[in-house]
Design a protein around this motif. Sequence first.
Motif, short mmCIF file in Angstrom:
data_model
loop_
_atom_site.label_atom_id
_atom_site.label_comp_id
_atom_site.label_asym_id
_atom_site.label_seq_id
_atom_site.Cartn_x
_atom_site.Cartn_y
_atom_site.Cartn_z
N PHE A 352 47.90 32.07 17.19
CA PHE A 352 46.76 32.37 18.07
C PHE A 352 47.17 32.70 19.50
O PHE A 352 46.36 33.26 20.24
N ASP A 353 48.40 32.32 19.91
CA ASP A 353 48.87 32.60 21.26
C ASP A 353 47.85 32.13 22.29
O ASP A 353 47.46 32.86 23.21
N ALA A 354 47.40 30.88 22.14
CA ALA A 354 46.39 30.30 23.02
C ALA A 354 46.71 28.83 23.22
O ALA A 354 47.40 28.21 22.40
N PRO A 355 46.20 28.22 24.30
CA PRO A 355 46.44 26.78 24.51
C PRO A 355 45.87 25.95 23.36
O PRO A 355 44.74 26.16 22.92
N ASN A 356 46.66 25.01 22.90
CA ASN A 356 46.27 24.20 21.74
C ASN A 356 45.65 22.89 22.23
O ASN A 356 46.32 21.87 22.42
N VAL A 357 44.33 22.91 22.42
CA VAL A 357 43.61 21.72 22.86
C VAL A 357 43.55 20.68 21.75
O VAL A 357 43.55 19.47 22.00
N PHE A 358 43.51 21.11 20.51
CA PHE A 358 43.28 20.21 19.38
C PHE A 358 44.46 19.25 19.16
O PHE A 358 44.29 18.21 18.52
N TYR A 359 45.62 19.58 19.70
CA TYR A 359 46.79 18.71 19.48
C TYR A 359 46.64 17.37 20.19
O TYR A 359 47.37 16.43 19.90
N ALA A 360 45.69 17.29 21.11
CA ALA A 360 45.45 16.02 21.79
C ALA A 360 44.96 14.95 20.81
O ALA A 360 45.21 13.76 21.03
N LEU A 361 44.27 15.34 19.75
CA LEU A 361 43.76 14.36 18.79
C LEU A 361 44.87 13.64 18.03
O LEU A 361 44.88 12.40 18.00
N PRO A 362 45.82 14.35 17.41
CA PRO A 362 46.91 13.60 16.77
C PRO A 362 47.75 12.81 17.75
O PRO A 362 48.24 11.72 17.42
N LEU A 363 47.91 13.31 18.98
CA LEU A 363 48.66 12.53 19.97
C LEU A 363 47.95 11.21 20.27
O LEU A 363 48.60 10.16 20.39
N ALA A 364 46.63 11.25 20.40
CA ALA A 364 45.89 10.01 20.63
C ALA A 364 46.06 9.05 19.46
O ALA A 364 46.19 7.83 19.66
N TYR A 365 46.07 9.59 18.25
CA TYR A 365 46.27 8.73 17.08
C TYR A 365 47.66 8.10 17.10
O TYR A 365 47.81 6.90 16.79
N PHE A 366 48.67 8.86 17.48
CA PHE A 366 50.04 8.32 17.51
C PHE A 366 50.16 7.22 18.57
O PHE A 366 50.85 6.22 18.35
N TYR A 367 49.52 7.41 19.72
CA TYR A 367 49.54 6.35 20.72
C TYR A 367 48.85 5.09 20.18
O TYR A 367 49.32 3.96 20.41
N TYR A 368 47.73 5.28 19.48
CA TYR A 368 47.03 4.13 18.90
C TYR A 368 47.90 3.42 17.87
O TYR A 368 47.99 2.18 17.88
N TRP A 400 46.66 32.69 29.51
CA TRP A 400 45.25 32.78 29.09
C TRP A 400 44.35 33.13 30.28
O TRP A 400 43.41 33.91 30.16
N TYR A 401 44.64 32.52 31.45
CA TYR A 401 43.82 32.75 32.65
C TYR A 401 44.40 33.80 33.58
O TYR A 401 43.88 34.01 34.68
N GLY A 402 45.48 34.44 33.18
CA GLY A 402 46.03 35.54 33.95
C GLY A 402 46.84 35.14 35.16
O GLY A 402 47.03 35.96 36.07
N PHE A 403 47.34 33.88 35.19
CA PHE A 403 48.19 33.48 36.31
C PHE A 403 49.61 33.99 36.09
O PHE A 403 49.98 34.41 35.01
#
Length: 610
Positions: A352-368, A400-403
């Motif tokens: 997708f060549d886009a920021p992966n926001v969804f990866y925060a969910l498994p990271l939260a699970y791993f911290y838990y 994504w934001y053109g910076f």
Amino acid sequence: MHRIVVYQALSWAEDSELVEAIEAAAGLERETVTERLAGAGPAYFEHLDEDAAREILGLLEARSVDADLEPMVAATSQLEWLRAEVPKWVKRGLVHPASVSRIFGNYGVEPPPAPRRAASAPLPRRLGTSTLLRAVLTLGAVLVGLGLILFVAANWQRIPASARLAGALGLTLLALHGGYHSRFGTPPRPRLGAALWLIALLGIGGVVALIGQTYHVQAGSYLLPLIWGVLCVPLALLLGFKPALYLASALWLWAYGLHFQEFESLTWIYPALLIGFLLPYSLVTRDRWLHRTQLAVLMMALILTLAASSFWHCSVLVAALVALRFVRRESRYDWLLVAGFLIWSFVYLLEFDAPNVFYALPLAYFYYRAHQRKSNALMIATVLNTQLWLLLFLLEANDWYGFEDAEGTGILWWLLASGLLWFGIGKRVETVGEWRPLSMFLRYAGGLLTGSMVYVFTFRFYDNQGAFYGSPLFMAATAALGAAGLAMAAAPLLGQAGRGRRSWGAPLVLALVAASFALSFVTPPSLPVHTPLFNVTLFAAALVLMLRGHRRQSLGWYNAGIGLFVVLIGSRYFDTFVEFLPRSVFFVLGGLFLIGWAVLADRQRRRRDA
């Protein structure tokens, strides 16, 4: 009183709920429970009340753990029967004399005098001999199969097509029949039967290849190993020859790769066979080695999805790992999920060549999970995983934001901020006993990373710092990470400095790093203040290390400080740190400092000895 014996206990040593239940019921410390579960062989938990023992047994059964519940002391009649029977077993060759003491020790009683084995009783077969025989038969079967293949290959052109197929099919059926007769005949010869069936499996591959050649199927087609694997399955399901499943799994993974090589896409046949048949079959039959093999194959398939950039295939395989984690509830699946989701994040970026926001969910699970299990190793892996994800997320967000792309120096600033954050977290959890390994890793790794980046910034390459300021998102994130790390490290270091006059060194170095870090955000790179400040910071760090080594009489700290100082001096020889001074003068100043330091140290040593 009762006791519980847990088998294959090693895989449950990190199950915090189970460990806490055993700890409360048995009155043992947590470390003792963990050591017994992690030890070799069965784990024994003794002197338990019946209610507590049954409660623990219920937890074990809910996790499908093999365990026994039995009284601590056997009945008198049972012990008398055992004393009468065990000598008979030894005479008949059913039990080795060396095992008698272990049998009676299991019931807490003294063994009777060791009986002699009858002269005609056969010695028990050693495991080494059995294993050697099995290996020899397997090697012989493989050599026979390869010899037949080479013989046919050498005379291939002379053999008619019909004779080739008939010969291969006949040899395969003959090997199947011979294997069946050897395994289930009278007397049974299971090892010979297994060797013949292995020849038959190779023969099935030859028959499939011949039929494919007849119908002009390409030699590299994925259909050949796919069909070969399917024909291996009946031998495993109907005749109980488990190696056929291992071969089928390898062949199907091969077909998975060949399909990608042939069509530049992955087929759904292999995920369906793996998730729908191989993994469930290994769970139902409780075949531990088959299940672990399929997990390894699944991870190899995940790597193949990364090469093919196939997001949906990767997602299905990771979903299978998630389902297995909640079915099996074993700690090893957490590590498989860490690796699986890491691969999934890379495949997401490629797809997708886009920021992966969804990866925060498994990271939260791993911290838990790391916090729940008190697992330092899992927490360290999750911290490193988070840093990598944040870096990739910000780089993709820039596009994504053109910076402007934050390359080169911006990445170095990010690494410096990451080192500060690790060091700060390590100092914050330094006093928490259960997280001491985590604290040690983060403090040393963060200090090493921060020191390395400070050393890099002592060189004069900072004048072309344009891209970093062209990316406000990356700049803000870097500043936030660095500020968070400095804030977390400041309180413990200042507290240590307040308790002793000689603890000022680390806060001083941290203050210099903070000043250098902050100055880089508020002053333009064209001002000639950044590089000298970083050099002063590194010089102060070397001085603090030498002082600490001298104060503690530690040769390691002392040598580290001297080594850092020598590196700093040597680096400035190849740099233009002070343009108006000759390099020789800088060397002279460095040498005078070392000489003065040695004289001062020797004077203090003499004063202390006197």
